[in-house]
Design a protein around this motif. Structure first.
Motif, PDB file in Angstrom:
ATOM      1  N   GLY A   1       4.184 -60.074  21.835  1.00 19.78           N
ATOM      2  CA  GLY A   1       4.630 -60.292  20.707  1.00 19.78           C
ATOM      3  C   GLY A   1       3.522 -60.871  19.706  1.00 19.78           C
ATOM      4  N   GLN A   2       2.373 -60.597  19.712  1.00 19.49           N
ATOM      5  CA  GLN A   2       1.105 -61.229  18.859  1.00 19.49           C
ATOM      6  C   GLN A   2       0.925 -59.819  18.112  1.00 19.49           C
ATOM      7  N   ASP A   3       0.423 -60.179  16.771  1.00 27.38           N
ATOM      8  CA  ASP A   3       0.263 -59.022  16.049  1.00 27.38           C
ATOM      9  C   ASP A   3      -1.343 -58.776  16.106  1.00 27.38           C
ATOM     10  N   TYR A   4      -2.005 -60.084  16.085  1.00 25.79           N
ATOM     11  CA  TYR A   4      -3.542 -59.902  16.136  1.00 25.79           C
ATOM     12  C   TYR A   4      -3.944 -60.874  17.068  1.00 25.79           C
ATOM     13  N   LEU A   5      -5.105 -60.571  17.617  1.00 27.25           N
ATOM     14  CA  LEU A   5      -5.871 -61.228  18.519  1.00 27.25           C
ATOM     15  C   LEU A   5      -7.156 -61.563  18.284  1.00 27.25           C
ATOM     16  N   PHE A   6      -7.604 -62.543  17.968  1.00 26.57           N
ATOM     17  CA  PHE A   6      -9.094 -62.988  17.760  1.00 26.57           C
ATOM     18  C   PHE A   6      -9.631 -63.641  18.737  1.00 26.57           C
ATOM     19  N   ASN A   7     -10.470 -62.858  19.430  1.00 30.01           N
ATOM     20  CA  ASN A   7     -10.784 -63.220  20.806  1.00 30.01           C
ATOM     21  C   ASN A   7     -12.262 -63.746  20.935  1.00 30.01           C
ATOM     22  N   LEU A   8     -12.158 -65.031  20.764  1.00 26.06           N
ATOM     23  CA  LEU A   8     -13.449 -65.956  20.685  1.00 26.06           C
ATOM     24  C   LEU A   8     -13.807 -66.874  21.843  1.00 26.06           C
ATOM     25  N   ALA A   9     -12.691 -66.684  22.997  1.00 27.23           N
ATOM     26  CA  ALA A   9     -13.265 -67.722  24.125  1.00 27.23           C
ATOM     27  C   ALA A   9     -14.187 -67.212  24.811  1.00 27.23           C
ATOM     28  N   GLY A  10     -15.284 -68.046  25.247  1.00 28.57           N
ATOM     29  CA  GLY A  10     -16.432 -67.607  25.760  1.00 28.57           C
ATOM     30  C   GLY A  10     -17.102 -68.852  26.138  1.00 28.57           C
ATOM     31  N   GLN A  11     -18.276 -68.483  27.184  1.00 28.76           N
ATOM     32  CA  GLN A  11     -19.179 -69.428  27.833  1.00 28.76           C
ATOM     33  C   GLN A  11     -20.307 -69.135  26.777  1.00 28.76           C
ATOM     34  N   THR A  12     -20.686 -70.035  26.284  1.00 31.77           N
ATOM     35  CA  THR A  12     -21.992 -69.826  25.103  1.00 31.77           C
ATOM     36  C   THR A  12     -23.292 -70.315  25.562  1.00 31.77           C
ATOM     37  N   SER A  13     -23.351 -70.971  26.716  1.00 29.51           N
ATOM     38  CA  SER A  13     -24.866 -71.309  26.927  1.00 29.51           C
ATOM     39  C   SER A  13     -25.714 -70.411  27.500  1.00 29.51           C
ATOM     40  N   HIS A  14     -26.827 -69.978  27.079  1.00 33.96           N
ATOM     41  CA  HIS A  14     -27.680 -68.964  27.610  1.00 33.96           C
ATOM     42  C   HIS A  14     -28.373 -69.661  28.771  1.00 33.96           C
ATOM     43  N   VAL A  15     -28.804 -71.029  28.705  1.00 37.16           N
ATOM     44  CA  VAL A  15     -29.342 -71.398  29.951  1.00 37.16           C
ATOM     45  C   VAL A  15     -28.366 -71.498  31.199  1.00 37.16           C
ATOM     46  N   ASP A  16     -27.316 -72.039  30.685  1.00 38.91           N
ATOM     47  CA  ASP A  16     -26.097 -72.134  31.964  1.00 38.91           C
ATOM     48  C   ASP A  16     -25.832 -70.980  32.300  1.00 38.91           C
ATOM     49  N   SER A  17     -25.882 -69.785  31.614  1.00 36.67           N
ATOM     50  CA  SER A  17     -25.650 -68.386  32.214  1.00 36.67           C
ATOM     51  C   SER A  17     -26.812 -68.272  33.209  1.00 36.67           C
TER      52      SER A  17
END
Ligand SMILES: NC(=O)c1ccc[n+]([C@@H]2O[C@H](COP(=O)([O-])OP(=O)(O)OC[C@H]3O[C@@H](n4cnc5c(N)ncnc54)[C@H](O)[C@@H]3O)[C@@H](O)[C@H]2O)c1
Length: 332
Positions: A79-95
């Motif tokens: 039922g969603q018209d748009y998805l802004f897909n922003l969820a993420g793990q952002t730490s380069h060191v943690d990756s």
């Protein structure tokens, strides 16, 4: 472009909507009359913070769940018209220290989101927040989208996979997605308690708590920065323009600055503070990209986008925000 007309009354899902950029986007969309749903896991290591949506809490649907849960996604995407897909793990060191968590969030979960879209809502419009980290150490400057992709860390590899899935699902299944490769983004709502999101967040905390800003190496590394409102504009335009479907676009700024000068500017705008050069911590040096700034002319051409907030003004707004609300972010 009349964004009220595009988003007013429409159902919009923001993954990572309690985070820095996602919450600012949610606020804008609520103002435009959209029906906003947020999905966010609020894992303490990441940038999600309920403070970020405090003022719009009664005007959004908040679903505290994890994008790694395909059952939650399959349900919420409908039922969603748009998805802004922003969820993420952002730490380069943690990756680097925990590569499988980065894999699961930034790659596997992205694939399962797209599978849920394909099965349950193939007509949704998607914008994915990708990163300039994909390019690795620039081979020329400014970096345009034709630059070789040579990530220097695990996070860059997995964000590339996330981006690639979105483009593939567009090509093969006709799912309308666009990818923006963000450069360093800053502003109210960013994570400031440590450098997991970006070093500039931590610098804001340090300067406001009267501790010296620590600039790594010689401080001559060049960077470009976008204020969060400008990034929100780009996300909204990318979702609105059909020219953007199936495209990858850099965001960036012509205001290029080295980190030593950035530290000086931050101290000046704050009206006080100190900075110092320190040796690069080895785990950071190993994945440092050297100088970077973007060629963002494709975003300008396709979206009609350009950044409007100068660095000095953006830093002033950020300092003002954390002067008032810092304790909700650094927990003291
Ligand atoms: N801020 C920047 O400078 C920058 C630069 C390049 C790319 N990006 C990308 O933009 C996006 C948003 O970044 P941000 O700066 O707002 O970071 P952020 O950490 O503030 O936001 C990310 C949000 O995702 C949520 N999240 C993380 N894992 C989750 C999971 N498994 N399930 C559900 N929610 C989860 C977090 O709780 C957080 O609220 C990210 O995908 C990031 O890679 C940001």
């Amino acid at each position: 472009m009349n964004l009220e007309k595009v988003f007013g009354g429409r159902s919009v899902l923001i993954s990572g909507g309690c985070g820095f950029i996602g919450s600012m986007l949610a606020r804008r969309l609520v103002g435009l009359g959209a029906k906003v749903t947020i999905i966010d896991s609020l894992i303490p290591l990441y940038g999600g913070n309920l403070k970020n949506i405090e003022d719009i809490r009664d005007r959004v649907w908040l679903n505290i769940s994890d994008v790694r849960d395909p059952y939650a996604i399959a349900h919420i995407i409908q039922g969603q018209d748009y998805l802004f897909n922003l969820a993420g793990q952002t730490s380069h060191v943690d990756s680097m220290s925990d590569p499988f968590t980065d894999l699961n969030i930034n790659a596997t979960a992205q694939l399962s989101i797209l599978e849920a879209v394909r099965k349950h809502n193939p007509s949704i419009r998607i914008v994915f927040a990708s990163t300039r980290q994909l390019y690795g150490r620039p081979q020329y400057l400014p970096v345009d989208e034709a630059h070789p992709i040579v990530p220097v860390d695990i996070n860059g590899i997995h964000k590339l996979a996330g981006e690639g899935y979105h483009l593939l699902y567009n090509q093969v299944y006709g799912i309308a997605s666009s990818c923006l490769r963000l450069t360093n983004t800053y502003g109210p709502g960013m994570r400031v308690k440590d450098a997991r999101q970006t070093f500039l967040g931590l610098w804001l905390k340090l300067v406001l708590t009267r501790q010296p800003i620590k600039v790594f190496g010689d401080g001559l590394q060049l960077r470009d920065f976008n204020y969060v409102d400008d990034v929100v504009d780009a996300l909204l335009l990318a979702a609105s323009r059909k020219e953007a479907v199936g495209q990858v676009m850099n965001l960036g700024s012509d205001e290029v600055i080295n980190l030593k000068d950035l530290a000086k500017l931050l101290v000046e705008v704050n009206g006080g503070g100190d900075w110092e050069l320190i040796a690069f911590p080895p785990e950071r040096k190993a994945i440092d990209i050297g100088d970077y700034y973007s060629d963002w002319s494709r975003a300008k051409a396709l979206l009609g986008w350009q950044p409007a907030i100068a660095l000095r003004e953006g830093l002033a707004k950020s300092l003002e925000y954390y002067r008032a609300h810092g304790s909700s972010y650094w927990g003291e």
